[in-house]
Design an enzyme around this catalytic site. Structure first.
Site, PDB file in Angstrom:
ATOM      1  N   PRO A   1      32.473 -30.028  29.276  1.00 27.56           N
ATOM      2  CA  PRO A   1      33.457 -29.542  28.295  1.00 27.56           C
ATOM      3  C   PRO A   1      34.390 -28.498  28.908  1.00 27.56           C
ATOM      4  CG  PRO A   1      31.214 -29.416  27.419  1.00 27.56           C
ATOM      5  CD  PRO A   1      31.102 -29.758  28.868  1.00 27.56           C
ATOM      6  N   GLU A   2      35.676 -28.648  28.660  1.00 27.55           N
ATOM      7  CA  GLU A   2      36.663 -27.671  29.123  1.00 27.55           C
ATOM      8  C   GLU A   2      37.211 -26.946  27.893  1.00 27.55           C
ATOM      9  OE1 GLU A   2      39.461 -29.392  31.946  1.00 27.55           O
ATOM     10  OE2 GLU A   2      38.025 -30.950  32.475  1.00 27.55           O
TER      11      GLU A   2
ATOM     12  N   ARG B   1      49.162 -15.905  46.555  1.00 29.05           N
ATOM     13  CA  ARG B   1      47.951 -16.421  47.200  1.00 29.05           C
ATOM     14  C   ARG B   1      48.306 -17.571  48.119  1.00 29.05           C
ATOM     15  NH1 ARG B   1      43.310 -15.215  43.026  1.00 29.05           N
ATOM     16  NH2 ARG B   1      44.453 -13.607  41.939  1.00 29.05           N
TER      17      ARG B   1
ATOM     18  N   ARG C   1      20.816 -32.623  29.951  1.00 27.96           N
ATOM     19  CA  ARG C   1      20.616 -32.352  31.386  1.00 27.96           C
ATOM     20  C   ARG C   1      20.086 -30.950  31.634  1.00 27.96           C
ATOM     21  NH1 ARG C   1      24.785 -35.187  34.947  1.00 27.96           N
ATOM     22  NH2 ARG C   1      23.418 -34.238  36.487  1.00 27.96           N
TER      23      ARG C   1
END
Ligand SMILES: [Zn+2]
Length: 269
Positions: free
Chosen positions: A2-3, A147, A108
């Site tokens: 899930p995001e 970056r 899981r």
């Protein structure tokens, strides 16, 4: 996994269901679910004041601190009784004084629950919210250009920006026309603006669709999200690009399966 949109969907379904409930006890049925079970003692007899999302985490805010839940791969939270097939996978149960129960089911068993006395302390380790006020196109440009990292692993880094995972990063980079191995400091302003817009729109649309159901994301009463029908590149390796007819490539970037249109996505390096 899930995001942001999937976790947001879970939070929205939990809010009306458990806000105001008093926690009577927490029964841990799979020990590893909670790193320090003793720390959860403090949550007993406390009401849940609010339920919110921070990045991919769910916070149950109490009077003294917050319960933090990370669903990881297969975690689910629901208040209906688990059926026979689900019951063996329930790893923790919150019992409320009303008689209601919140089940944490996790096939899981990678999901985790812990208590923090100060949620702002926990929040400090995460980047800004992509749908919040800090995340502007200018913020993104400054941070990317200062970056020197590949764009995809950087967007997946939760300390950089909180909430994105593999699916929405692939989709956002496709919509912005940026190749996932582009170097962050080499990407010009225009594509960064497109990327910013793509991230916000994508997440907004996915929340609207109640998330993406690829393997087994479910929320509330066994409902599923439907954003998988709107995906442009993710899971489409070997198929034609929806914009240009080139074949979508599946490659590995930073150990993650990555989908890219070699014609539509420009490599900046
Ligand atoms: Zn294309």
């Amino acid at each position: 996994m899930p995001e942001l949109p999937e976790v947001e969907t879970v939070v929205r379904s939990l809010q009306p269901d458990i806000t105001g409930e008093f926690i009577k006890k927490v029964v841990i049925q799979w020990p590893k679910t909670v790193a320090d079970p003793q720390s959860l003692k403090i949550v007993e007899n406390q009401p849940i004041r609010s339920v919110e999302r921070r990045g991919k985490f769910i916070l149950l805010n109490l009077d003294s601190g917050s319960i933090v839940i990370h669903l990881r791969m297969t975690g689910r939270l629901y208040t209906h009784a688990p059926d026979e097939t689900q019951a063996p996978y329930v790893t923790a149960v919150f019992h409320f004084s009303s008689g209601k129960r919140l089940h944490f089911q996790d096939t899981r068993k990678f999901g985790r629950i812990y208590f923090t006395p100060d949620s702002s302390d926990f929040s400090r380790h995460l980047g800004p919210e992509p749908l919040g006020p800090v995340f502007t196109a200018q913020w993104l440009k400054t941070r990317l250009n200062s970056r020197q990292r590949q764009i995809k692993p950087l967007l997946l880094d939760q300390t950089f920006l909180a909430g994105l995972g593999n699916i929405y990063v692939d989709e956002a980079l496709y919509l912005a026309g940026i190749h996932p191995v582009s170097l962050s400091h080499k990407i010009p302003g225009k594509p960064i603006q497109k990327l910013h817009r793509a991230i916000r729109k994508l997440l907004g649309d996915a929340i609207e669709a109640q998330g993406t159901t690829i393997i087994n994301f479910q929320h509330g009463d066994n409902r599923s999200g439907s954003f998988q029908h709107q995906l442009q590149v993710y899971g489409r390796g070997g198929k034609h690009c929806k914009k240009c007819e080139a074949l979508i490539l599946k490659m590995t970037v930073g150990q993650r399966g990555t989908h890219v249109c070699p014609a539509c996505q420009v490599l900046y390096n």
